[in-house]
Design an enzyme around this catalytic site. Structure first.
Site, PDB file in Angstrom:
ATOM      1  N   CYS A   2       0.874  -1.165   0.000  1.00 11.93           N
ATOM      2  CA  CYS A   2       0.000   0.000   0.000  1.00 11.93           C
ATOM      3  C   CYS A   2       0.912   1.216   0.000  1.00 11.93           C
ATOM      4  O   CYS A   2       2.113   1.096   0.164  1.00 11.93           O
ATOM      5  CB  CYS A   2      -0.845   0.020   1.257  1.00 11.93           C
ATOM      6  SG  CYS A   2      -1.733  -1.509   1.533  1.00 11.93           S
ATOM      7  N   ARG A  27       0.930   1.742  -5.906  1.00 11.07           N
ATOM      8  CA  ARG A  27       1.185   0.690  -4.910  1.00 11.07           C
ATOM      9  C   ARG A  27      -0.088  -0.034  -4.466  1.00 11.07           C
ATOM     10  O   ARG A  27      -0.032  -1.063  -3.805  1.00 11.07           O
ATOM     11  CB  ARG A  27       1.848   1.290  -3.672  1.00 11.07           C
ATOM     12  CG  ARG A  27       3.153   1.980  -3.952  1.00 11.07           C
ATOM     13  CD  ARG A  27       3.706   2.591  -2.689  1.00 11.07           C
ATOM     14  NE  ARG A  27       4.071   1.570  -1.749  1.00 11.07           N
ATOM     15  CZ  ARG A  27       5.244   0.958  -1.699  1.00 11.07           C
ATOM     16  NH1 ARG A  27       6.186   1.283  -2.567  1.00 11.07           N
ATOM     17  NH2 ARG A  27       5.499   0.032  -0.805  1.00 11.07           N
ATOM     18  N   TRP A  78      -4.008  -1.712  -1.041  1.00 13.54           N
ATOM     19  CA  TRP A  78      -4.115  -2.941  -1.835  1.00 13.54           C
ATOM     20  C   TRP A  78      -4.454  -4.009  -0.822  1.00 13.54           C
ATOM     21  O   TRP A  78      -3.623  -4.380   0.003  1.00 13.54           O
ATOM     22  CB  TRP A  78      -2.793  -3.219  -2.537  1.00 13.54           C
ATOM     23  CG  TRP A  78      -2.842  -4.367  -3.488  1.00 13.54           C
ATOM     24  CD1 TRP A  78      -3.264  -4.336  -4.786  1.00 13.54           C
ATOM     25  CD2 TRP A  78      -2.448  -5.722  -3.233  1.00 13.54           C
ATOM     26  NE1 TRP A  78      -3.157  -5.579  -5.347  1.00 13.54           N
ATOM     27  CE2 TRP A  78      -2.664  -6.454  -4.423  1.00 13.54           C
ATOM     28  CE3 TRP A  78      -1.943  -6.393  -2.130  1.00 13.54           C
ATOM     29  CZ2 TRP A  78      -2.391  -7.805  -4.530  1.00 13.54           C
ATOM     30  CZ3 TRP A  78      -1.672  -7.752  -2.235  1.00 13.54           C
ATOM     31  CH2 TRP A  78      -1.893  -8.435  -3.425  1.00 13.54           C
ATOM     32  N   ASN A 102       1.281  -0.510   5.909  1.00  6.50           N
ATOM     33  CA  ASN A 102       1.593  -1.222   4.674  1.00  6.50           C
ATOM     34  C   ASN A 102       2.234  -2.541   5.081  1.00  6.50           C
ATOM     35  O   ASN A 102       3.244  -2.535   5.777  1.00  6.50           O
ATOM     36  CB  ASN A 102       2.580  -0.371   3.849  1.00  6.50           C
ATOM     37  CG  ASN A 102       3.131  -1.095   2.642  1.00  6.50           C
ATOM     38  OD1 ASN A 102       2.512  -2.023   2.137  1.00  6.50           O
ATOM     39  ND2 ASN A 102       4.290  -0.681   2.177  1.00  6.50           N
ATOM     40  N   GLY A 103       1.626  -3.670   4.688  1.00  8.51           N
ATOM     41  CA  GLY A 103       2.213  -4.961   5.030  1.00  8.51           C
ATOM     42  C   GLY A 103       1.203  -5.899   5.655  1.00  8.51           C
ATOM     43  O   GLY A 103      -0.006  -5.718   5.497  1.00  8.51           O
ATOM     44  N   GLU A 486       7.537 -12.517 -21.625  1.00  9.99           N
ATOM     45  CA  GLU A 486       7.200 -11.154 -21.203  1.00  9.99           C
ATOM     46  C   GLU A 486       6.004 -10.609 -21.998  1.00  9.99           C
ATOM     47  O   GLU A 486       5.124  -9.949 -21.444  1.00  9.99           O
ATOM     48  CB  GLU A 486       8.441 -10.251 -21.375  1.00  9.99           C
ATOM     49  CG  GLU A 486       8.236  -8.775 -21.119  1.00  9.99           C
ATOM     50  CD  GLU A 486       7.791  -8.425 -19.703  1.00  9.99           C
ATOM     51  OE1 GLU A 486       7.662  -9.334 -18.854  1.00  9.99           O
ATOM     52  OE2 GLU A 486       7.540  -7.239 -19.461  1.00  9.99           O
ATOM     53  N   LYS A 490       2.544  -9.301 -20.318  1.00 10.94           N
ATOM     54  CA  LYS A 490       2.024  -7.948 -20.543  1.00 10.94           C
ATOM     55  C   LYS A 490       0.574  -8.016 -21.018  1.00 10.94           C
ATOM     56  O   LYS A 490      -0.269  -7.228 -20.593  1.00 10.94           O
ATOM     57  CB  LYS A 490       2.880  -7.200 -21.580  1.00 10.94           C
ATOM     58  CG  LYS A 490       4.202  -6.720 -21.055  1.00 10.94           C
ATOM     59  CD  LYS A 490       4.046  -5.497 -20.186  1.00 10.94           C
ATOM     60  CE  LYS A 490       4.984  -5.347 -19.038  1.00 10.94           C
ATOM     61  NZ  LYS A 490       5.319  -6.346 -18.099  1.00 10.94           N
ATOM     62  N   GLU A 493      -1.761  -9.057 -18.081  1.00 12.01           N
ATOM     63  CA  GLU A 493      -1.996  -8.102 -16.995  1.00 12.01           C
ATOM     64  C   GLU A 493      -2.677  -6.826 -17.468  1.00 12.01           C
ATOM     65  O   GLU A 493      -3.385  -6.189 -16.691  1.00 12.01           O
ATOM     66  CB  GLU A 493      -0.713  -7.792 -16.223  1.00 12.01           C
ATOM     67  CG  GLU A 493       0.366  -7.123 -17.010  1.00 12.01           C
ATOM     68  CD  GLU A 493       1.649  -6.932 -16.206  1.00 12.01           C
ATOM     69  OE1 GLU A 493       1.587  -6.841 -14.974  1.00 12.01           O
ATOM     70  OE2 GLU A 493       2.717  -6.864 -16.824  1.00 12.01           O
ATOM     71  N   HIS A 509       5.080 -30.414 -28.239  1.00  9.75           N
ATOM     72  CA  HIS A 509       4.891 -31.213 -27.023  1.00  9.75           C
ATOM     73  C   HIS A 509       3.627 -30.828 -26.265  1.00  9.75           C
ATOM     74  O   HIS A 509       3.554 -30.996 -25.061  1.00  9.75           O
ATOM     75  CB  HIS A 509       6.135 -31.094 -26.130  1.00  9.75           C
ATOM     76  CG  HIS A 509       7.381 -31.507 -26.836  1.00  9.75           C
ATOM     77  ND1 HIS A 509       7.672 -32.822 -27.118  1.00  9.75           N
ATOM     78  CD2 HIS A 509       8.374 -30.767 -27.389  1.00  9.75           C
ATOM     79  CE1 HIS A 509       8.810 -32.878 -27.791  1.00  9.75           C
ATOM     80  NE2 HIS A 509       9.253 -31.642 -27.969  1.00  9.75           N
ATOM     81  N   LYS A 608       2.226  -2.313  -7.792  1.00 10.88           N
ATOM     82  CA  LYS A 608       3.570  -2.311  -8.359  1.00 10.88           C
ATOM     83  C   LYS A 608       4.611  -2.928  -7.434  1.00 10.88           C
ATOM     84  O   LYS A 608       5.496  -3.633  -7.868  1.00 10.88           O
ATOM     85  CB  LYS A 608       3.981  -0.881  -8.691  1.00 10.88           C
ATOM     86  CG  LYS A 608       5.269  -0.860  -9.486  1.00 10.88           C
ATOM     87  CD  LYS A 608       5.345   0.293 -10.404  1.00 10.88           C
ATOM     88  CE  LYS A 608       6.539   0.207 -11.304  1.00 10.88           C
ATOM     89  NZ  LYS A 608       6.347  -0.765 -12.392  1.00 10.88           N
TER      90      LYS A 608
HETATM   91  C1  F6R Z   1       4.807  -7.035 -14.468  1.00  9.40           C
HETATM   92  C2  F6R Z   1       5.518  -6.563 -13.304  1.00  9.40           C
HETATM   93  C3  F6R Z   1       5.786  -7.545 -12.216  1.00  9.40           C
HETATM   94  C4  F6R Z   1       7.111  -7.229 -11.508  1.00  9.40           C
HETATM   95  C5  F6R Z   1       7.273  -8.148 -10.292  1.00  9.40           C
HETATM   96  C6  F6R Z   1       8.615  -7.950  -9.613  1.00  9.40           C
HETATM   97  O1  F6R Z   1       4.666  -6.032 -15.424  1.00  9.40           O
HETATM   98  O2  F6R Z   1       5.854  -5.411 -13.194  1.00  9.40           O
HETATM   99  O3  F6R Z   1       5.765  -8.850 -12.682  1.00  9.40           O
HETATM  100  O4  F6R Z   1       8.155  -7.416 -12.403  1.00  9.40           O
HETATM  101  O5  F6R Z   1       6.250  -7.887  -9.374  1.00  9.40           O
HETATM  102  O6  F6R Z   1       8.784  -6.635  -9.192  1.00  9.40           O
HETATM  103  P1  F6R Z   1      10.203  -6.049  -8.864  1.00  9.40           P
HETATM  104  O7  F6R Z   1      10.979  -5.959 -10.120  1.00  9.40           O
HETATM  105  O8  F6R Z   1       9.933  -4.693  -8.264  1.00  9.40           O
HETATM  106  O9  F6R Z   1      10.842  -6.984  -7.889  1.00  9.40           O
END
Ligand code: F6R
Length: 613
Positions: A2, A27, A78, A102-103, A486, A490, A493, A509, A608
């Site tokens: 958060c 966040r 969050w 936060n946590g 990746e 993308k 998400e 396979h 994030k």
């Molecule tokens: C996807 C994304 C997440 C982060 C993951 C790790 O677009 O951003 O998959 O890559 O949560 O986050 P970090 O790099 O901050 O450890």
């Protein structure tokens, strides 16, 4: 996971706190709230305003609210314990004590049982409210918030960053943490406590990072930091070098779109500290590890989560080929809970944009405990992972606000390329002319990325076709495989579409059974040593009625012939191809999600910085 903000100063706390929360909304964004002092001097009380939904909902509620006090706290959530709702939104207030958290408090059930047995009643389903109960009881005994915090700390287990205020001490904030980040901005007669400097930077660039088990005591505009138990600690004041403008959208509709377009600069900034332009060689100065240590390495583990993990998978390909060191990649949440075997002379590389991801941090701590040498690749300086690793290389991407990572990903790929070159060179595995060639390719890369990004509109048109499919199978071989992973992430998400990333050689396979005219195959197929094999895979898919979009090099007639749509990249060295190929996969996901009306910067259910497990 958060965002928290606390403020004491001469400005309107409502404006500073809501402005800070806006910057921290990445966040968490399912509910938000503020608690600010109000009322005549000497009789001030805490007024709380909370709202379910994004920060805009809270802002509407606050529009006509006025507060006379100079002290307040705020939170954007969050949800972990308790559904997103107004009653579960922070701040939580119990008898004049208010806090934001936060946590996760792991022993919350024990605490709740004890509190309930002694008559407490609860107004939310959160673990955070329980801490407010503990504090309100303790502050009655001690008459002082700092002493109360010190008194309850032994009762808390888990990960937390908490900022608390008490209406009887109208110029005091107490903040304490174990795990999630806390940083304190020291301005002109004001102090701002926050989860991230982004909430602070428009007020001051002087900051102090709080470490685990420390207690920050803000009284008036002064900051003192103590250990649990009350010993005073001297903290270094750091100066942030980036500016507030970097956290604005600069005319783009979304931060993510802006950040995709910032990638050429991000890659240039990632490389700049490590390339000797005159000698055209890589120099890893100031990373905290010596050449002697690099020479001794016999095995590398790369550990990370999500997009950072996929960057690590690309790192495996380049390090093994260039430096001839065996590399294992591991998802942090798996690594930390299996029984990893770490042989002597192992380097563990942890990758994390935020530097705060709980699983990656735990994996780093485990690796250190097991005697490994550790190196972090982070974007956020002075973050926990950055501070705890033995050595560090920065992504240097600048602030990344879109929840879906883009520029941090390509910067990491660039850093891993340079790392592999350095390792190859100090270990005598890479000839000088090969190093010069790679360095020249890395230097040319930002301009090539600009060229790819100039086709943004064209990628946007191609993206509209993705909507017609029930899913997308991203595929690639070699170092294009992590780009397939990746690309699929993308799309999932941002567009909430089903997508899978596959090594193209695996197609036979299993995944081949998925292929029909409603499943798109997106093949990352630049001209490299795997090209022929990927092309054959496409032929096989085509023979079974598969629809194909491919990403290739230049004007590739053979690839075009097997593809329904073809996206072209400039001719480049195999090591930089993945960085170029990342751009169209990001833009496809961005444009299709935007066209679907999704919130691109804040996709549903995500946040994030994943500071909880
Ligand atoms: C996807 C994304 C997440 C982060 C993951 C790790 O677009 O951003 O998959 O890559 O949560 O986050 P970090 O790099 O901050 O450890």
């Amino acid at each position: 996971m958060c965002g928290i903000v606390g403020y004491f100063g001469q400005k309107d706390p409502k404006e500073v706190i809501v402005g800070g929360l806006k910057r921290l909304e990445y966040r968490g964004y399912d509910s938000a709230g503020v608690a600010i002092l109000d009322g005549p001097m000497g009789q001030q009380h805490i007024k709380v305003v909370r709202a379910q939904g994004k920060l805009a909902e809270l802002s509407k509620k606050l529009e006509h609210e006025k507060f006379t006090g100079r002290l307040g706290i705020g939170h954007t959530r969050w949800a972990t314990h308790g559904v997103p709702s107004e009653r579960n939104a922070h701040p939580h207030t119990v008898e004049g004590v208010s806090l934001v958290h936060n946590g996760i408090i792991e022993n919350y059930q024990d605490i709740k049982r004890t509190l309930a047995a002694s008559g407490a009643t609860f107004t939310s389903d959160t673990d955070s409210e329980l801490v407010a109960h503990l504090l309100s009881r303790k502050v009655k005994e001690t008459g002082d918030l700092l002493k109360a915090v010190d008194g309850i700390l032994p009762l808390l287990r888990g990960a937390y960053a908490i900022v608390a205020m008490w209406e009887k001490q109208p110029d005091v904030l107490v903040a304490f943490k174990n795990g999630p980040p806390l940083v304190i901005g020291l301005g002109e007669k004001e102090v701002i406590v926050a989860s991230d400097v982004q909430a602070i930077i428009s007020h001051t660039n002087k900051v102090v990072y709080i470490d685990d088990h420390e207690i920050a005591f803000v009284k008036g505009a002064d900051l003192k930091v103590f250990t649990a138990g009350g010993n005073s600690i001297k903290k270094e004041i750091q100066t942030i070098t980036w500016s507030a403008d970097q956290v604005e959208k600069a005319g783009f509709k979304h931060f993510m779109h802006k950040e995709i377009h910032e990638q050429p600069r991000a890659v240039a900034n990632a490389c700049a500290p490590h390339i000797d332009l005159a000698a055209k060689v890589v120099r890893l100065h100031d990373v905290g590890l010596t050449d002697a240590q690099f020479k001794k390495i016999e095995r590398i583990f790369i550990i990370a989560c999500g997009t950072s993990y996929y960057a690590g998978v690309a790192g495996k390909y380049v390090i093994e080929k260039i430096a001839q060191v065996p590399v294992e990649t591991d998802i942090a949440s798996e690594f930390r809970y299996r029984s990893p075997v770490i042989p002597p002379n192992t380097l563990v590389v942890t990758i994390s944009q935020s530097g705060e991801t709980a699983d990656t941090l735990a994996a780093l701590r485990l690796a250190k405990k097991m005697g490994a040498l550790t190196l972090s690749i982070c974007n956020v300086r002075a973050s926990s992972i950055d501070r705890e690793a033995d050595g560090r290389i920065y992504m240097n991407s600048g602030p990344e606000i879109g929840v879906a990572s883009t520029k941090a990903f390509v910067s990491t790929l660039a850093v891993l390329n340079l790392f592999s070159v350095y390792l190859g060179s100090v270990r005598g595995q890479l000839a000088k002319n090969e190093e010069t060639n790679i360095v020249e390719n890395m230097l040319a890369l930002p301009a090539q990325m600009e060229a790819v990004l100039s086709y943004d509109k064209f990628f946007g048109e191609a993206a509209m076709k993705l909507k017609d499919y029930r899913g997308v199978l991203f595929m690639g071989r070699g170092v294009s495989y992590p780009i397939a992973l990746e690309g699929a992430l993308k799309l999932k998400e941002l567009a909430y579409m089903h997508a899978e990333g596959y090594a193209a050689g695996e197609m036979k396979h299993g995944p081949l059974a998925l292929i029909d005219d409603r499943m798109l195959i997106l093949m990352v197929c630049p001209s490299d040593e795997h090209y022929e094999k990927s092309l054959s895979n496409l032929e096989e898919a085509r023979a079974r009625g598969g629809k194909i979009m491919s990403i290739g090099t230049g004007d590739d007639a053979a690839l075009k012939a097997v593809s329904d749509d073809y996206l072209s990249l400039p001719v480049a060295n195999w090591m930089v191809n993945p960085i170029l190929a990342a751009l169209p996969v990001q833009l496809l996901a961005y444009h299709v999600a935007d066209a679907m009306g999704n919130d691109v910067d804040q996709p549903r259910n995500l946040a994030k910085s994943v500071t909880v497990e």
